[in-house]
Design an enzyme around this catalytic site. Structure first.
Site, mmCIF file in Angstrom:
data_model
loop_
_atom_site.group_PDB
_atom_site.id
_atom_site.type_symbol
_atom_site.label_atom_id
_atom_site.label_comp_id
_atom_site.label_asym_id
_atom_site.label_seq_id
_atom_site.Cartn_x
_atom_site.Cartn_y
_atom_site.Cartn_z
ATOM 1 N NE ARG A 32 -3.271 0.565 -44.424
ATOM 2 C CZ ARG A 32 -4.429 0.133 -43.970
ATOM 3 N NH1 ARG A 32 -5.564 0.659 -44.454
ATOM 4 N NH2 ARG A 32 -4.538 -0.783 -43.056
ATOM 5 N N GLY A 33 -3.119 -2.260 -46.553
ATOM 6 C CA GLY A 33 -4.145 -3.213 -46.141
ATOM 7 C C GLY A 33 -4.120 -4.365 -47.135
ATOM 8 C CB ALA A 34 -3.804 -8.031 -46.607
ATOM 9 N NE ARG A 66 3.681 -2.625 -46.996
ATOM 10 C CZ ARG A 66 2.767 -2.358 -46.048
ATOM 11 N NH1 ARG A 66 1.560 -1.994 -46.392
ATOM 12 N NH2 ARG A 66 3.081 -2.463 -44.778
ATOM 13 C CD GLN A 173 -1.018 1.426 -40.153
ATOM 14 O OE1 GLN A 173 -0.689 1.740 -39.026
ATOM 15 N NE2 GLN A 173 -0.225 0.742 -40.959
ATOM 16 C CG ASP A 214 -1.154 -7.802 -43.200
ATOM 17 O OD1 ASP A 214 -1.561 -7.435 -42.082
ATOM 18 O OD2 ASP A 214 -1.142 -7.064 -44.199
ATOM 19 C CG ASN A 224 -3.430 -7.790 -38.347
ATOM 20 O OD1 ASN A 224 -3.602 -7.480 -39.517
ATOM 21 N ND2 ASN A 224 -4.020 -7.136 -37.364
ATOM 22 C CE LYS A 225 0.513 -2.400 -39.734
ATOM 23 N NZ LYS A 225 1.792 -2.328 -40.502
HETATM 24 O O1 MRU Z 1 0.953 -1.979 -43.057
HETATM 25 P P1 MRU Z 1 -0.500 -2.050 -43.406
HETATM 26 O O2 MRU Z 1 -1.262 -0.818 -43.063
HETATM 27 O O3 MRU Z 1 -0.701 -2.468 -44.857
HETATM 28 O O4 MRU Z 1 -1.050 -3.217 -42.503
HETATM 29 C C1 MRU Z 1 -2.415 -3.528 -42.566
HETATM 30 C C2 MRU Z 1 -2.858 -4.534 -41.588
HETATM 31 O O5 MRU Z 1 -2.095 -5.054 -40.820
HETATM 32 C C3 MRU Z 1 -4.300 -4.925 -41.660
HETATM 33 O O6 MRU Z 1 -4.789 -5.240 -40.406
HETATM 34 C C4 MRU Z 1 -4.431 -6.163 -42.575
HETATM 35 O O7 MRU Z 1 -3.819 -5.908 -43.812
HETATM 36 C C5 MRU Z 1 -5.839 -6.546 -42.801
HETATM 37 S S1 MRU Z 1 -6.676 -5.383 -43.839
HETATM 38 C C6 MRU Z 1 -8.254 -5.915 -44.124
#
Ligand code: MRU
Length: 324
Positions: A32-34, A66, A173, A214, A224-225
């Site tokens: 996970r993470g963009a 996603r 996270q 994201d 973002n999250k």
């Molecule tokens: O749901 P996730 O864990 O994929 O969400 C991740 C985030 O919101 C991160 O902050 C974002 O992707 C930036 S990662 C460098």
């Protein structure tokens, strides 16, 4: 890939042998993470081509994993463009080129994160604490991280800083991943629950907030999250700079504002249960948006691999893209 659902208790690696396994890994948040999702998707497309699967089915399957992180669609489009340019070429040549491109996406992502970190390092106040939300670190990218890359580069400059990590309910996270990753690096880190952010932002201890993204709309609104928006408002109220660190591949200039960004809804069980243990009564109604949108007026600057953008974002973000 490291299985991020099992950290920090177990460090287990997962090997994906076909594109469906990659899609499942993205969907179930093994990865996970963009930016990491983007790199995985590029590798998934390459695997699909190697398998001889129908190309559009491969791309569609990966695209449906996603909805919010635009890096996923960016990476699939990049692979699709290359694939189209190889039409009519021998199969072995197409496979080799697709695999090379996927590996290149990964290599570039690490270099981009280092550039983001180095571009943001001077913005981090010395002898202060940096607050971050979710995990925008090495785990969320191919390595080094975006928000955590800025922190790493600030430390490399010799700055005396420490980190406050929001736990980031409901998927944790911050508690599971950011705390683990920074601890591995020996970076002084304090874990707080999300609802403590206001208290500490008011205390004078926090020098700045740095988060990842994201998807960033043309007007600088940042998805973002979930919980990022609350932190941004609290930061502004307390005069603390709020920085977003993200690669250009996180920009979506086709969207005029953040209101148009699709927000992923995740299962209710993530809210009602923690590690499989119910923390709420059965049959309670639940909302679980995985992301929120921070309006650009709360964003002090957006740190990218090509430089730092400030308001008016309609102008500065486009300039960064066009100067590529
Ligand atoms: O749901 P996730 O864990 O994929 O969400 C991740 C985030 O919101 C991160 O902050 C974002 O992707 C930036 S990662 C460098």
């Amino acid at each position: 890939m490291i299985d991020q659902t099992r950290l920090p208790r177990e460090e287990v690696y997962v090997t994906c042998r076909d594109y469906r396994e990659v899609a499942d890994a993205i969907k179930t948040m093994v990865i996970r993470g963009a930016p990491a999702i983007g790199v995985a998707a590029a590798m998934g497309v390459a695997l699909g081509v190697e398998e001889g699967a129908d190309f559009e089915t491969v791309c569609d399957t990966l695209a449906r994993t996603r909805p919010t992180a635009v890096n996923l669609f960016w990476a699939i489009d990049r692979m699709r463009t290359l694939h189209a340019s190889l039409a009519g070429r021998p199969r072995e040549e197409v496979i080799a080129a697709m695999v090379r491109e996927a590996r290149q996406v990964k290599i570039e992502d690490i270099a981009i994160c280092r550039a983001i970190g180095d571009n943001g390092a001077s913005l981090v106040p010395d002898h202060k604490t940096v607050l971050t939300h979710c995990n925008a670190g090495a785990l969320a990218t191919a390595g080094y991280g975006t928000a955590l890359g800025v922190i790493r580069s600030a430390i490399n400059l010799g700055k005396q800083i420490d980190v406050f990590a929001d736990e980031t309910r409901p998927f944790l996270q911050g508690a599971r991943l950011t705390a683990w990753e920074l601890q591995q690096d020996g970076i002084p880190t304090t874990l707080i629950t999300d609802n403590m952010a206001g208290h500490f932002l008011h205390s004078g201890r926090i020098g700045c907030v740095v988060v990842g993204a994201d998807r960033i709309a043309a007007n600088g609104d940042v998805a973002n999250k979930v919980g990022t928006y609350s932190v941004a408002v609290l930061a502004k109220e307390n005069g603390v700079p709020f920085y977003v660190a993200a690669p250009i591949s996180t920009f979506d200039l086709t969207l005029s504002s953040g209101d148009l960004i699709p927000i992923e809804q995740r299962p209710a069980s993530e809210v009602t249960h923690v590690y499989g243990v119910a923390v709420a009564p059965d049959n309670i109604g639940v909302e679980n948006p995985a992301f929120d949108v921070t309006p650009s007026r709360y964003v002090t600057a957006i740190i990218t691999e090509r430089g730092v953008a400030r308001a008016p974002y309609e102008v500065s973000l486009r300039a960064l893209v066009e100067n590529g």
